[in-house]
Design an enzyme around this catalytic site. Structure first.
Site, short mmCIF file in Angstrom:
data_model
loop_
_atom_site.label_atom_id
_atom_site.label_comp_id
_atom_site.label_asym_id
_atom_site.label_seq_id
_atom_site.Cartn_x
_atom_site.Cartn_y
_atom_site.Cartn_z
N PHE A 124 0.84 -1.19 0.00
CA PHE A 124 0.00 0.00 0.00
C PHE A 124 0.89 1.26 0.00
O PHE A 124 1.89 1.31 0.70
CB PHE A 124 -0.90 -0.03 1.24
CG PHE A 124 -1.96 1.04 1.23
CD1 PHE A 124 -3.06 0.93 0.40
CD2 PHE A 124 -1.85 2.15 2.05
CE1 PHE A 124 -4.04 1.91 0.38
CE2 PHE A 124 -2.83 3.14 2.04
CZ PHE A 124 -3.93 3.01 1.20
N ASP A 202 2.24 -5.68 7.61
CA ASP A 202 1.07 -4.79 7.70
C ASP A 202 -0.17 -5.68 7.53
O ASP A 202 -0.41 -6.25 6.47
CB ASP A 202 1.14 -3.72 6.60
CG ASP A 202 0.01 -2.71 6.71
OD1 ASP A 202 -1.03 -3.04 7.31
OD2 ASP A 202 0.16 -1.59 6.18
N TYR A 227 -10.16 -0.28 11.20
CA TYR A 227 -11.41 0.27 10.65
C TYR A 227 -11.92 -0.47 9.42
O TYR A 227 -12.92 -0.08 8.85
CB TYR A 227 -11.25 1.77 10.35
CG TYR A 227 -10.02 2.17 9.57
CD1 TYR A 227 -9.91 1.92 8.21
CD2 TYR A 227 -8.95 2.80 10.20
CE1 TYR A 227 -8.78 2.30 7.50
CE2 TYR A 227 -7.81 3.18 9.50
CZ TYR A 227 -7.74 2.92 8.15
OH TYR A 227 -6.61 3.27 7.45
N LYS A 228 -11.23 -1.53 8.99
CA LYS A 228 -11.70 -2.28 7.82
C LYS A 228 -12.61 -3.42 8.32
O LYS A 228 -13.70 -3.17 8.78
CB LYS A 228 -10.51 -2.79 7.01
CG LYS A 228 -9.64 -1.66 6.47
CD LYS A 228 -8.45 -2.22 5.72
CE LYS A 228 -7.46 -1.14 5.32
NZ LYS A 228 -7.96 -0.26 4.26
N ARG A 381 -12.85 -3.58 -6.73
CA ARG A 381 -12.66 -4.47 -5.56
C ARG A 381 -14.02 -4.73 -4.89
O ARG A 381 -14.76 -3.80 -4.58
CB ARG A 381 -11.73 -3.82 -4.53
CG ARG A 381 -10.33 -3.57 -5.00
CD ARG A 381 -9.44 -3.15 -3.83
NE ARG A 381 -10.00 -2.06 -3.03
CZ ARG A 381 -9.43 -1.55 -1.95
NH1 ARG A 381 -8.27 -2.04 -1.52
NH2 ARG A 381 -9.98 -0.55 -1.29
C1 LIG Z 1 -2.19 -2.00 3.93
C2 LIG Z 1 -2.56 -0.65 4.45
N1 LIG Z 1 -1.75 -0.03 5.31
C3 LIG Z 1 -2.06 1.20 5.80
C4 LIG Z 1 -3.22 1.82 5.44
C5 LIG Z 1 -3.57 3.20 5.91
O1 LIG Z 1 -3.08 3.48 7.13
P1 LIG Z 1 -3.57 4.74 7.97
O2 LIG Z 1 -4.53 4.21 8.97
O3 LIG Z 1 -2.34 5.28 8.55
O4 LIG Z 1 -4.25 5.69 7.06
C6 LIG Z 1 -4.11 1.19 4.57
C7 LIG Z 1 -5.36 1.87 4.18
O5 LIG Z 1 -6.17 1.42 3.44
C8 LIG Z 1 -3.76 -0.06 4.06
O6 LIG Z 1 -4.56 -0.68 3.20
#
Ligand SMILES: Cc1ncc(COP(=O)(O)O)c(C=O)c1O
Length: 421
Positions: A124, A202, A227-228, A381
């Site tokens: 990402f 991640d 939040y997902k 998606r």
């Molecule tokens: C793999 C991944 N890492 C990080 C983030 C975003 O992180 P943050 O909460 O710092 O905006 C996302 C957002 O969709 C993501 O998909």
């Protein structure tokens, strides 16, 4: 053959079916973007109301000792249970981007590994930006970005060769954000260990839908958002896991009072706390954490085994519809076909991906609005959230996609208009 009665039968047999009732739903809308922002659990509204009206409104400062100071610790325990690690190995707070910055900074300073920063083109963008920023800050040269020349599957041989020839600090998304490719976590951790490297995982797109055992896979560091699929609400805090053994050689670059050994002694000089709490910095966002707790409670109540099983079943059903009805109409599958290589969203593409996405979102009088998302250059998606997505939802999505192509209703949208979704 995909049909409505089979979808209904699968829904009746679904052991998680009741969890759908724990969420708010819009009438005549099918939400398939839970891989980006999860739905609102009904309980969250009550919990936030109580927090605002009573804890903040009436108890005010007393609420810190009565409830709030324990909140991040409770959450660390719950996320620890979810990820199969001890509560002393998890800290809650900040965003995933900030967590990645903190932990990379700490690893670079520790000199425990070569300071070559590495990732791949499936990761990402925020992760890549944070890596690039730290490479500049510490004068480490360019980030070593492995390019597979496509965005669906990582070439594991290339990745391993890279680790072997270029040991260092790697950052990978366990489930990639475009295609949902799922890396073999343990195999790569062991490989990294053999070549004096470390992988920061991640887990943002994996937590809540993939069975993750950070101990069994010998993971050392992981970060992720809530939040997902974890339904913590917009901007809800991230989690950071650091293996116990590593913790006391790593230092938080943001030396705030909540990471101090004794924050309420108000000493003039910073002394890092023992263990992972040193990665706390400032006052926690209580409202967001309250919402986050409802989300993790739901995932724990459903059980990761059940969630994964349902996610796999839903995607299998969806794929059968894609193959039967949509491939003949020009759609392509842009996610791995093998279940063990895939997270919980499915990406499709078409020559008119963006326009089709708009037609889905718009709906029409006899068809539901369907909310997926679009990622350039051509990925539509479909996020499959097993807590609230049903087989019937997916049946309706297949039928609607077929209709949009056959009726050419996607032509109502001008591809050259606003492409930002
Ligand atoms: C793999 C991944 N890492 C990080 C983030 C975003 O992180 P943050 O909460 O710092 O905006 C996302 C957002 O969709 C993501 O998909």
């Amino acid at each position: 053959m995909i049909d409505l009665s089979t979808a209904k039968k699968f829904d009746q047999e679904d052991v998680l079916a009741d969890f759908r009732n724990h969420f708010e739903h819009n009438p005549n809308e099918i939400y398939l973007d839970g891989n980006s922002l999860g739905k609102l659990p009904k309980k969250t509204q009550k919990v936030l109301q109580e927090t605002i009206q009573n804890q903040w409104g009436k108890r005010l400062i007393r609420s810190w000792n009565e409830t709030w100071l324990d909140l991040p610790l409770r959450l660390a325990k719950k996320y620890g249970t979810l990820l199969k690690v001890r509560k002393e190995e998890v800290v809650i707070g900040e965003s995933t981007s900030v967590r990645l910055y903190q932990i990379l900074h700490a690893l670079i300073k520790s000199q425990a590994f070569s300071n070559q920063l590495c990732s791949d083109n499936l990761n990402f963008p925020t992760d890549l930006y944070v890596l690039q920023g730290l490479a500049n800050e510490f004068n480490l040269g360019r980030v070593n970005l492995i390019n597979y020349n496509q965005e669906i599957i990582a070439d594991l041989d290339l990745l391993k060769k890279n680790v072997q020839n270029c040991p260092g600090i790697y950052c990978l998304s366990l489930v990639t954000y475009k295609s949902a490719f799922l890396y073999p976590m343990k195999e790569l951790n062991l490989w990294a260990k053999k070549y004096n490297s470390i992988i920061i995982w991640d887990l943002s797109h994996a937590v809540g839908v993939v069975e993750i055992d950070l101990k069994e896979t010998q993971s050392k560091i992981a970060i992720g958002c809530s939040y997902k699929y974890m339904n913590g609400g917009p901007g809800s805090p991230a989690f950071l896991f650091i293996e116990k053994k590593l913790q006391n050689q790593l230092y938080n670059p943001i030396q705030g009072w909540f990471g101090h050994k004794n924050p309420f002694a108000f000493e003039p000089n910073y002394k890092p706390n023992i263990g992972i709490i040193r990665f706390a910095s400032g006052t926690m966002p209580v409202l967001s954490m309250q919402a986050m707790e409802v989300g993790v409670d739901l995932a724990l109540a459903a059980g990761l085994k059940n969630l994964r099983k349902k996610s796999v079943g839903l995607i299998r059903f969806f794929l059968s519809g894609v193959e039967e009805k949509l491939i003949p109409l020009g759609f392509k599958i842009q996610s791995p076909l093998k279940e063990n290589l895939r997270g919980s969203h499915l990406a499709l593409s078409h020559n008119a991906s963006w326009q089709i996405c708009q037609a889905l979102i718009e709906g029409e009088s006899k068809s539901p609005k369907i909310i997926p998302d679009f990622r350039p250059p051509h990925f539509i998606r479909f996020g499959i959230a097993p807590l609230y997505t049903s087989y019937e939802d997916l049946y309706r999505v297949i039928i609607r996609l077929e209709e949009i192509i056959l009726m050419k209703s996607y032509l109502m949208f001008d591809e050259n208009k606003n492409k930002v979704t």
